[in-house]
Design an enzyme around this catalytic site. Structure first.
Site, PDB file in Angstrom:
ATOM      1  N   SER A  88       0.827  -1.216   0.000  1.00 26.57           N
ATOM      2  CA  SER A  88       0.000   0.000   0.000  1.00 26.57           C
ATOM      3  C   SER A  88       0.857   1.260   0.000  1.00 26.57           C
ATOM      4  O   SER A  88       2.058   1.216   0.281  1.00 26.57           O
ATOM      5  CB  SER A  88      -0.894   0.015   1.234  1.00 26.57           C
ATOM      6  OG  SER A  88      -1.578  -1.212   1.340  1.00 26.57           O
TER       7      SER A  88
HETATM    8  C1  LIG Z   1      -3.170  -4.263   0.004  1.00 25.66           C
HETATM    9  S1  LIG Z   1      -2.665  -5.916   0.138  1.00 25.66           S
HETATM   10  C2  LIG Z   1      -1.926  -5.980   1.738  1.00 25.66           C
HETATM   11  C3  LIG Z   1      -0.653  -5.232   1.895  1.00 25.66           C
HETATM   12  C4  LIG Z   1       0.200  -5.783   3.003  1.00 25.66           C
HETATM   13  N1  LIG Z   1      -0.279  -5.461   4.325  1.00 25.66           N
HETATM   14  C5  LIG Z   1       1.640  -5.353   2.817  1.00 25.66           C
HETATM   15  O1  LIG Z   1       2.215  -4.701   3.680  1.00 25.66           O
HETATM   16  O2  LIG Z   1       2.195  -5.688   1.752  1.00 25.66           O
HETATM   17  C6  LIG Z   1      -4.184  -6.769   0.501  1.00 25.66           C
HETATM   18  C7  LIG Z   1      -3.964  -8.231   0.821  1.00 25.66           C
HETATM   19  O3  LIG Z   1      -5.156  -8.752   1.391  1.00 25.66           O
HETATM   20  C8  LIG Z   1      -5.194 -10.110   1.077  1.00 25.66           C
HETATM   21  N2  LIG Z   1      -6.544 -10.615   1.319  1.00 25.66           N
HETATM   22  C9  LIG Z   1      -7.646 -10.452   0.541  1.00 25.66           C
HETATM   23  N3  LIG Z   1      -8.688 -11.097   1.100  1.00 25.66           N
HETATM   24  C10 LIG Z   1      -8.219 -11.649   2.254  1.00 25.66           C
HETATM   25  C11 LIG Z   1      -8.824 -12.437   3.268  1.00 25.66           C
HETATM   26  N4  LIG Z   1     -10.107 -12.790   3.187  1.00 25.66           N
HETATM   27  N5  LIG Z   1      -8.055 -12.839   4.310  1.00 25.66           N
HETATM   28  C12 LIG Z   1      -6.744 -12.505   4.384  1.00 25.66           C
HETATM   29  N6  LIG Z   1      -6.126 -11.775   3.432  1.00 25.66           N
HETATM   30  C13 LIG Z   1      -6.852 -11.346   2.395  1.00 25.66           C
HETATM   31  C14 LIG Z   1      -4.758 -10.155  -0.384  1.00 25.66           C
HETATM   32  O4  LIG Z   1      -4.309 -11.450  -0.749  1.00 25.66           O
HETATM   33  C15 LIG Z   1      -3.662  -9.098  -0.391  1.00 25.66           C
HETATM   34  O5  LIG Z   1      -2.400  -9.695  -0.239  1.00 25.66           O
END
Ligand SMILES: C[S@@+](CC[C@H](N)C(=O)[O-])C[C@H]1O[C@@H](n2cnc3c(N)ncnc32)[C@H](O)[C@@H]1O
Length: 363
Positions: A88
């Site tokens: 992000s």
């Molecule tokens: C914006 S990215 C996260 C960025 C992360 N915190 C970083 O520092 O790189 C959003 C993440 O949420 C994950 N995601 C989506 N749905 C999810 C769920 N139901 N449970 C856990 N993770 C999920 C996606 O796979 C993705 O990797």
């Protein structure tokens, strides 16, 4: 340590952390200065032309400068070229970490490990044992664990639906989600200690809530706009074909920029909705479309003709919001009250409107 020249990256990182810290005067400056973002993002995808992406890897011109800048970086695409994971925008991460107000002794649960960068920032400040992070994608989790180790961090990271939390390590005093939710998952509230702070993107805003008693919380949206990728769930296609046989009605709300202007309240009133627009050969807007998971679809033509189908009349929701909000409403004027089984967002004007957030209890 893999990646480009660490002396150069360290210098860029110090400047980047200084700029972020100066902007926010935040206690997280040390963590941003210490944690090497390039370890977590060895490759990202830059938008080339409409719909196409170009991979930029460590060693490519401009790679390090981009990694150590305030940019969200797409790190995973699905077969259709839709982003499914990213690192992000750092200023937004900092805003959310500030709002989380995590201090020594806190235990943090993160939904959305992604690259592992945020988990590393948390581990740097709070210690490895205090951090639990879950991502739905096991491939991302495996890569994140390796990168965290490479950078010297060992938080607990595992794969699963983060909306179920991770009860084995609960209770948590801080919970952060980095994928957009429709409501706070019941598991967050069940696994939060009383007094816990929860920071989560809901629609196009970021909610900061404090747990006041088991199952109860109150909070407000941060002023910051946010556009996180949604928590992954099955998607439903819009019923545009079926709409053709629907008799149009008239609307006084101009299709023009209304979806942009009301983007945030619409993301609350119609949680998880999708939208699109149509343009003519000159690029002029001709119509907009909306659809939701439960099978409702609406289109509004610039002429004022509206067609709606399904269990909810989506354009009616747009009209109701347009009647309340003249301009772009401020996010921090929306507050949230959570009781077991009910999550209500209210707009802070006396007698103002309120909306129920649905989907908290369906992991
Ligand atoms: C914006 S990215 C996260 C960025 C992360 N915190 C970083 O520092 O790189 C959003 C993440 O949420 C994950 N995601 C989506 N749905 C999810 C769920 N139901 N449970 C856990 N993770 C999920 C996606 O796979 C993705 O990797």
């Amino acid at each position: 340590m893999t990646g480009p020249d660490s002396r150069v990256s360290a210098a860029l990182r110090r400047r980047f952390a200084g700029e972020l810290g100066a902007r926010f005067g935040s206690g997280w400056g040390d963590a941003f200065a210490a944690v090497p973002r390039h370890i977590f993002v060895p490759r990202f995808y830059a938008q080339a032309d409409e719909g196409s992406w170009r991979a930029v890897s460590c060693g490519d011109p401009g790679y390090l400068e981009t990694v150590y800048s305030n940019q969200a970086l797409t790190t995973q695409l699905d077969e259709q070229g839709i982003p499914t994971s990213s690192s992000s925008e750092p200023a937004l991460m900092l805003d959310m970490l500030d709002a989380l107000d995590a201090r020594e002794g806190d235990t943090v649960f993160e939904l959305g490990t992604g690259t592992g960068y945020n988990a590393a920032l948390l581990s740097h400040r709070l210690g490895d044992d205090s951090v639990t992070s879950v991502d739905v994608d096991p491939v991302l989790v495996e890569a994140a664990v390796h990168r965290l180790e490479e950078a010297g961090y060992r938080p607990f990271v595992t794969s699963g639906d983060g909306a179920r939390g991770w009860p084995q390590r609960a209770p948590y005093s801080r919970i952060i989600a980095t994928a957009a939710l429709r409501a706070l998952p019941a598991a967050f509230l069940a696994q939060a200690a009383t007094g816990a702070v929860i920071v989560a993107p809901i629609g196009y805003g970021v909610l900061r809530a404090t747990v006041t008693a088991p199952g109860h919380a109150t909070g407000r949206f941060l002023p910051t706009p946010a556009h996180f990728m949604p928590r992954r769930t099955p998607t439903v296609a819009p019923a545009f074909d079926a709409l053709r046989s629907v008799e149009p009605t008239d609307t006084k709300v101009a299709a023009g920029n209304v979806l942009d202007r009301l983007r945030f309240p619409l993301s609350i009133a119609l949680a998880g909705h999708n939208s699109c627009s149509w343009r003519d050969d000159d690029g002029e807007l001709t119509a907009v479309g909306l659809w939701t998971q439960e099978g409702s679809t609406a289109t509004a033509h610039v002429s004022g003709a509206v067609r709606q189908i399904g269990p909810r009349r989506l354009w009616d929701v747009v009209e109701d919001l347009a009647a309340v909000f003249d301009g772009v409403p401020l996010r921090d004027e929306f507050h949230v009250t959570i009781t077991p089984g009910r999550q209500t967002v209210s707009y802070s004007v006396s007698g103002g409107p309120s909306w129920e957030l649905l989907g908290g209890s369906t992991p």
